[in-house]
Enzyme design. Structure first.
Site, PDB file in Angstrom:
ATOM      1  N   SER A 107       0.778  -1.299  -0.096  1.00  0.00           N
ATOM      2  CA  SER A 107      -0.002   0.095  -0.108  1.00  0.00           C
ATOM      3  C   SER A 107       0.886   1.235  -0.090  1.00  0.00           C
ATOM      4  O   SER A 107       1.967   1.187   0.731  1.00  0.00           O
ATOM      5  CB  SER A 107      -0.930   0.103   1.372  1.00  0.00           C
ATOM      6  OG  SER A 107      -1.575   1.347   1.426  1.00  0.00           O
ATOM      7  N   TYR A 140      -2.298  -0.843  10.123  1.00  0.00           N
ATOM      8  CA  TYR A 140      -2.460  -1.186   8.830  1.00  0.00           C
ATOM      9  C   TYR A 140      -1.036  -0.677   7.965  1.00  0.00           C
ATOM     10  O   TYR A 140      -0.510  -1.402   7.125  1.00  0.00           O
ATOM     11  CB  TYR A 140      -3.670  -0.528   8.149  1.00  0.00           C
ATOM     12  CG  TYR A 140      -3.899  -0.837   6.638  1.00  0.00           C
ATOM     13  CD1 TYR A 140      -4.333  -1.991   6.211  1.00  0.00           C
ATOM     14  CD2 TYR A 140      -3.551   0.022   5.672  1.00  0.00           C
ATOM     15  CE1 TYR A 140      -4.307  -2.438   4.806  1.00  0.00           C
ATOM     16  CE2 TYR A 140      -3.643  -0.199   4.380  1.00  0.00           C
ATOM     17  CZ  TYR A 140      -4.177  -1.389   3.701  1.00  0.00           C
ATOM     18  OH  TYR A 140      -4.324  -1.781   2.658  1.00  0.00           O
TER      19      TYR A 140
END
Length: 264
Positions: A157, A170
């Site tokens: 990501s 995350y």
């Protein structure tokens, strides 16, 4: 030559799009899911070709992973490609508040610890353990003629770089996944196994539909000078390329895939 492909978190979104890309090219795909077996079976039934399968397992449970990989290898004959896509994005609102995620200033210590443990267990440790099991199988079992020994693609990501203030666990898990991929790329290259990662920005999926349709949707799209977000199909096709022989020399790389929404 048809390859055996294991995609974690493949019942929806990017995982499903990647499954369609591999199947369209003639590969056989195991669709991993945690609990959405019916949805994964519906996807499997619509994939072109034969030899596809659905296998459920909780990647947060390390003891479940060897069986997942063994069953996948049995279904495919051999796992030639692994796509580490499954991830947990802890975004459930806390009861009695409008808060989403776990920003430090608004999160109790017990909730903070539980969220970090749960997120890292799936996003980082789970991916690491699946990779170990698959890579060992790649090393111990010779591939078919015309097929490389192995390719591993990690779905990371852009949040690993720009930060995720509302969901720091995350962001940290994805940074760790990128680093894991680079370490294993160097470790496995002598064995003809490539390891690459892709770092997408915001992606239009059923899980993000409410964000894009809400009052903040225009601001999300405006993060990119293209004034849109990626489609799951775009990311899935990029994953397919990273697993191809044409991308051999990209081993160790992390591909920014965010429409110039974050540059570093």
């Amino acid at each position: 030559m048809s390859r055996g492909v294991l995609i974690t978190g493949a019942s929806r979104g990017v995982g499903a799009a990647a499954a369609r890309a591999f199947a369209a090219a003639g590969d056989r795909v195991v669709l991993h899911c945690r609990g959405a077996v019916d949805r994964a079976e519906e996807l499997r039934a619509g994939l072109p070709g034969e030899g596809h399968a659905v296998i459920a397992a909780d990647l947060g449970d390390a003891s479940a992973i060897p069986s997942l990989v063994a069953e996948s290898a049995a279904a495919l004959g051999r796992v030639d490609v692994l796509v580490n896509n499954a991830a947990m994005f802890v975004d459930e609102p806390v009861a009695g508040s409008r808060r989403v995620g776990h920003p430090l200033a608004d999160t109790s210590y017990d909730e903070w610890v539980a969220t970090w443990r749960r997120t890292l267990a799936v996003n980082l440790e789970g991916a690491a353990h699946v990779t170990w099991c698959v890579a060992r199988q790649m090393l111990d079992q010779d591939p078919a003629d015309g097929v490389r020994r192995g390719a591993i693609v990690n779905v990371g990501s852009r949040g690993a770089y720009r930060g995720e203030p509302d969901v720091p666990a995350y962001g940290a898990s994805k940074a760790g996944l990128h680093s894991l991929g680079q370490s294993l790329a160097a470790s496995l290259a002598p064995h003809d196994i490539t390891v690459t990662s892709i770092a997408p920005g915001f992606i239009a999926t059923d899980m993000t539909e409410s964000f894009l349709a809400g009052p903040g949707g225009d601001a999300i799209r405006a993060q990119s000078p293209f004034n849109r977000v990626a489609t799951a199909e775009e990311v899935g096709n990029a994953i397919y390329w990273l697993a191809s022989a044409d991308a051999n020399w990209a081993s160790g790389a992390v591909l920014d895939f965010n429409g110039a929404s974050y540059l570093h």
